[in-house]
Write an enzyme that holds these catalytic residues in place. Sequence first.
Site, mmCIF file in Angstrom:
data_model
loop_
_atom_site.group_PDB
_atom_site.id
_atom_site.type_symbol
_atom_site.label_atom_id
_atom_site.label_comp_id
_atom_site.label_asym_id
_atom_site.label_seq_id
_atom_site.Cartn_x
_atom_site.Cartn_y
_atom_site.Cartn_z
ATOM 1 N N LYS A 1 -25.093 22.642 15.259
ATOM 2 C CA LYS A 1 -26.279 23.378 15.736
ATOM 3 C C LYS A 1 -27.433 22.391 16.000
ATOM 4 C CE LYS A 1 -29.217 26.834 16.363
ATOM 5 N NZ LYS A 1 -29.195 27.927 17.310
ATOM 6 N N THR B 1 -29.934 29.258 10.662
ATOM 7 C CA THR B 1 -30.004 27.849 11.051
ATOM 8 C C THR B 1 -30.707 27.116 9.917
ATOM 9 O OG1 THR B 1 -30.163 28.440 13.380
ATOM 10 C CG2 THR B 1 -30.814 26.206 12.779
ATOM 11 N N LYS C 1 -38.868 24.306 13.360
ATOM 12 C CA LYS C 1 -38.050 24.260 12.129
ATOM 13 C C LYS C 1 -36.733 23.545 12.433
ATOM 14 C CE LYS C 1 -35.526 27.878 11.304
ATOM 15 N NZ LYS C 1 -34.078 27.978 11.194
#
Length: 291
Positions: free
Chosen positions: A172, A97, A240
């Site tokens: 995502k 990711t 994050k």
Amino acid sequence: MAKVAFIGLGVMGYPMAGFLKKAGHEVTVYNRTTSKAETWASEFGGTFSLTPKDAVKGCEFVFSCVGNDDDLRQVVLGDNGILQGLEPGSTLIDNTTASAEVARELYSVLAGKNIGFLDAPVSGGQAGAESGALTVMVGGDQAIFDKAQPIIMAFSRCAERIGEAGAGQLAKMVNQICIAGVVQGLAEGLNFAKNAGLDGEKVVEVISKGAAQSWQMENRYQTMLKGEYDFGFAVDWMRKDLGIALDEARKNGSALPLTAMVDQYYQEVQNIGGRRWDTSSLMARLESYKK
Ligand code: NAP
């Protein structure tokens, strides 16, 4: 069957690489901490290399699943990195990711060498990785995706191309934005139920059959009610991911007030010792206010 390499045997990568081997591919792995690669090779019967460059030599498809943008740049572009070993005509599928920016950057560096690149972040967590049932959101060229999809399906239940390079990472971000608000709502509801003296289990049994139902409710309410937060995706990782989404939102002009707020709540969770707790620990933050 293809010759495949997998770079990064973390919580996610280790079982994902295992499913590629079980599907019959010839798999070579690399992990920064070599002992994990040795354990993987003895568990699944594949081979391991001591550098990404060596692992990817002669491979048609290479997967990477590391931590963040910097880690990804390092394993692809660094000394003895993936780029030094990949051959023209091969494809790198990145399951980290990361930002859409790094995806576009790697896409164009690799395109210059006639190597395909797909940004292919995953959803489904540790449980999804261990059962080979991840959802994969892909950005990149259609023709490259068409060749790679059957291989990706070894560890997935759904792998779809969303658009051009970077679109997988953008999808995502949407996924994480949608999750953030839902988890906070669930934490508030369960905390309210407790404070109102209700039987939380009983309440969820009923409301989960109505419009309040969600994956988070189904899978996390019991552990949240018990104050147990060791069931998957860590708060540090979520911060994050929300940071990446908030950066992108500043660029594309999206308002993300709820996401920004929940990100700050997660910072509070980190401050009370919850960096490795799972994301449902927003409940612990609410409970800490009562004391
Ligand atoms: P993890 O368990 O911390 O594993 C990270 C892996 O990347 C390890 O193999 C680590 O090697 C390697 N690595 C990190 N930085 C590196 C570097 N600079 N050079 C070489 N190797 C490096 O993480 P994870 O949970 O598998 O997550 C991996 C990615 O998937 C992350 O981007 C995460 O956000 C995403 N993701 C995770 C989940 C989840 O539920 N865990 C769900 C969806 C997506 P070492 O073993 O040597 O440390």
